[in-house]
Design an enzyme around this catalytic site. Sequence first.
Site, PDB file in Angstrom:
ATOM      1  N   ASN A  19      27.433  12.536  18.801  1.00 16.66           N
ATOM      2  CA  ASN A  19      27.347  13.422  19.969  1.00 16.66           C
ATOM      3  C   ASN A  19      28.766  13.849  20.345  1.00 16.66           C
ATOM      4  OD1 ASN A  19      27.144  14.626  22.462  1.00 16.66           O
ATOM      5  ND2 ASN A  19      26.218  12.871  23.510  1.00 16.66           N
ATOM      6  N   ASP A  78      25.021   4.948  24.814  1.00 18.92           N
ATOM      7  CA  ASP A  78      23.673   4.409  24.724  1.00 18.92           C
ATOM      8  C   ASP A  78      22.603   5.514  24.764  1.00 18.92           C
ATOM      9  OD1 ASP A  78      24.505   1.666  24.685  1.00 18.92           O
ATOM     10  OD2 ASP A  78      24.978   1.874  26.816  1.00 18.92           O
TER      11      ASP A  78
HETATM   12  P1  ADP Z   1      27.563   8.911  27.339  1.00 19.53           P
HETATM   13  O1  ADP Z   1      27.569   7.429  27.213  1.00 19.53           O
HETATM   14  O2  ADP Z   1      28.927   9.460  27.435  1.00 19.53           O
HETATM   15  O3  ADP Z   1      26.646   9.352  28.429  1.00 19.53           O
HETATM   16  P2  ADP Z   1      25.482   9.454  25.491  1.00 19.53           P
HETATM   17  O4  ADP Z   1      25.379   9.154  24.051  1.00 19.53           O
HETATM   18  O5  ADP Z   1      24.730   8.548  26.393  1.00 19.53           O
HETATM   19  O6  ADP Z   1      26.995   9.455  25.954  1.00 19.53           O
HETATM   20  O7  ADP Z   1      25.021  10.949  25.676  1.00 19.53           O
HETATM   21  C1  ADP Z   1      24.808  11.513  26.933  1.00 19.53           C
HETATM   22  C2  ADP Z   1      23.664  12.494  26.869  1.00 19.53           C
HETATM   23  O8  ADP Z   1      23.994  13.604  26.041  1.00 19.53           O
HETATM   24  C3  ADP Z   1      22.403  11.908  26.278  1.00 19.53           C
HETATM   25  O9  ADP Z   1      21.353  12.117  27.179  1.00 19.53           O
HETATM   26  C4  ADP Z   1      22.174  12.705  25.001  1.00 19.53           C
HETATM   27  O10 ADP Z   1      20.806  12.903  24.786  1.00 19.53           O
HETATM   28  C5  ADP Z   1      22.851  14.001  25.288  1.00 19.53           C
HETATM   29  N1  ADP Z   1      23.319  14.760  24.107  1.00 19.53           N
HETATM   30  C6  ADP Z   1      23.375  14.375  22.830  1.00 19.53           C
HETATM   31  N2  ADP Z   1      23.931  15.319  22.051  1.00 19.53           N
HETATM   32  C7  ADP Z   1      24.236  16.347  22.878  1.00 19.53           C
HETATM   33  C8  ADP Z   1      24.844  17.621  22.697  1.00 19.53           C
HETATM   34  N3  ADP Z   1      25.247  18.034  21.500  1.00 19.53           N
HETATM   35  N4  ADP Z   1      25.018  18.387  23.787  1.00 19.53           N
HETATM   36  C9  ADP Z   1      24.638  17.976  25.001  1.00 19.53           C
HETATM   37  N5  ADP Z   1      24.051  16.789  25.241  1.00 19.53           N
HETATM   38  C10 ADP Z   1      23.851  15.975  24.204  1.00 19.53           C
HETATM   39 MG    MG Z   2      24.539   7.363  28.542  1.00 20.28          MG
END
Ligand code: ADP
Ligand code: MG
Length: 450
Positions: A19, A78
């Site tokens: 991500n 997560d």
């Molecule tokens: P963090 O711990 O920084 O919140 P996460 O892995 O939990 O990182 O991701 C945060 C959110 O972003 C999750 O709900 C995920 O589904 C969403 N996500 C994943 N890929 C993307 C993307 N390319 N653009 C926007 N949101 C995304």
């Molecule tokens: Mg998160």
Amino acid sequence: TEISSNLLPRSRRLLLLLNPFGGKGNALQWCQNHILPMITEADVSFNLIQTERQNHARELVQSISLDEWDGIVVISGDGLLHEVINGLMERPDWEEAVKMPLGILPCGSGNAVAAAINCSAGFEQVLGQELLTNCTLLLCHGAVSPLDLVSITTTSGTRVFSFLSVAWGFISDVDIESEKYRHMGPARFTLGTMVRLASLNIYRGRLSYLPALGCATHRPILRSITVAANGSLPFQRLPLHRTVSDMGLCEERQAFCYREMESAEEPTPSPSSPPSSSFQASNFSFESLSEVTVDKESQHADLPKVLPNQLPSARQMHGPLDDFLAPLEQPVPKSWVTVEDDFVLVLAIYQTHLGADLFTMPTAGFNDGLIHLCFVRAGVSRATMLRLFLAMEKGTHIDHENPYFTHLPVRAFRIEPLTHKGIITIDGERVEYGPIQGQIHHGIANLVTG
Ligand code: ADP
Ligand code: MG
């Protein structure tokens, strides 16, 4: 030749899902500088896919062919792991699919599972790139451990599989309100905690739970119990999530019971564990346990009978049966305990960590078959709350005697908010506010823990 190359052990093939917006947005850079050099060195082959939007990873794992991969690894927080697990559980072949070894390389702001893996490997609690390096090392090593999942049902009837937590009150408020400080990375939770402490909210609600018998607050983990009423054969072997009291099996009041330990070692009883947790291998009388019910005819008597008209819709049919739960609109089963109170927070957690520096439940295990239900009741002072959260970094908050703080090992729980407005999160992601319930499914997934 072709034949000899087929005989060579092939390298592991990992599907890496990254991500690019996780955490401070440096996942790709960390991946190129830290992760790829290490896993290339470890002779792991991989495909790296960057997610383009929310739910991209979830949809992707619904259609991949499982035998092409030895593991799926999220390079994020997560949140992306939550997507992958739920994507796998939405497949018709969920039972096989969810056995796929799952890895996490922490590049998000919520890195609880990575911190739990780091902790279970015996490493010192670290943050940022140090945590990433440790986790990459463990991923290269590659050992896999079963992972409990908790099946959660929300007000609308949606079913979600959770690996970390359900939170209501203080913790979910901080998690969601601190989204606006995302650029700070994990420090957003510290700032969010201070802001929330300044205006401590109180939430009225009913909390119900199915207590776990003989709470395993120590390791090694019990895998099964073998029971024979009055010593007569045949023995009946029960998986851990079906404990003796859940089955109502002890009509003879005497049984031979032994624990199959993961190792030959005896568990070291922790001083805080109640007496019922220390029953040992060999003869053992159920009379020494308080919660046991004596009833042969009514095995499962208190468990809801799932009638055809109560079956969830076809879309939600995938996944194991929630046999501890009554439908949300019906009362909880009789064997459950209910408390109605004013709460500062309610937290169901099934990992040691709630964040990279939040050692929230030191006794939790990936595969202990337990939901650790915690709550803090209203009346607690701000100073005590602050102390609680400061001590959480080291995990010492559990040792502090505190009349407002309760911790219970349970198999299932239900939260019914009576305060109209509030935030509920599952694995740190906000869900609809309202009654919510969940139950453990012991060891149905697999986590790469090194
Ligand atoms: P963090 O711990 O920084 O919140 P996460 O892995 O939990 O990182 O991701 C945060 C959110 O972003 C999750 O709900 C995920 O589904 C969403 N996500 C994943 N890929 C993307 C993307 N390319 N653009 C926007 N949101 C995304
Ligand atoms: Mg998160």
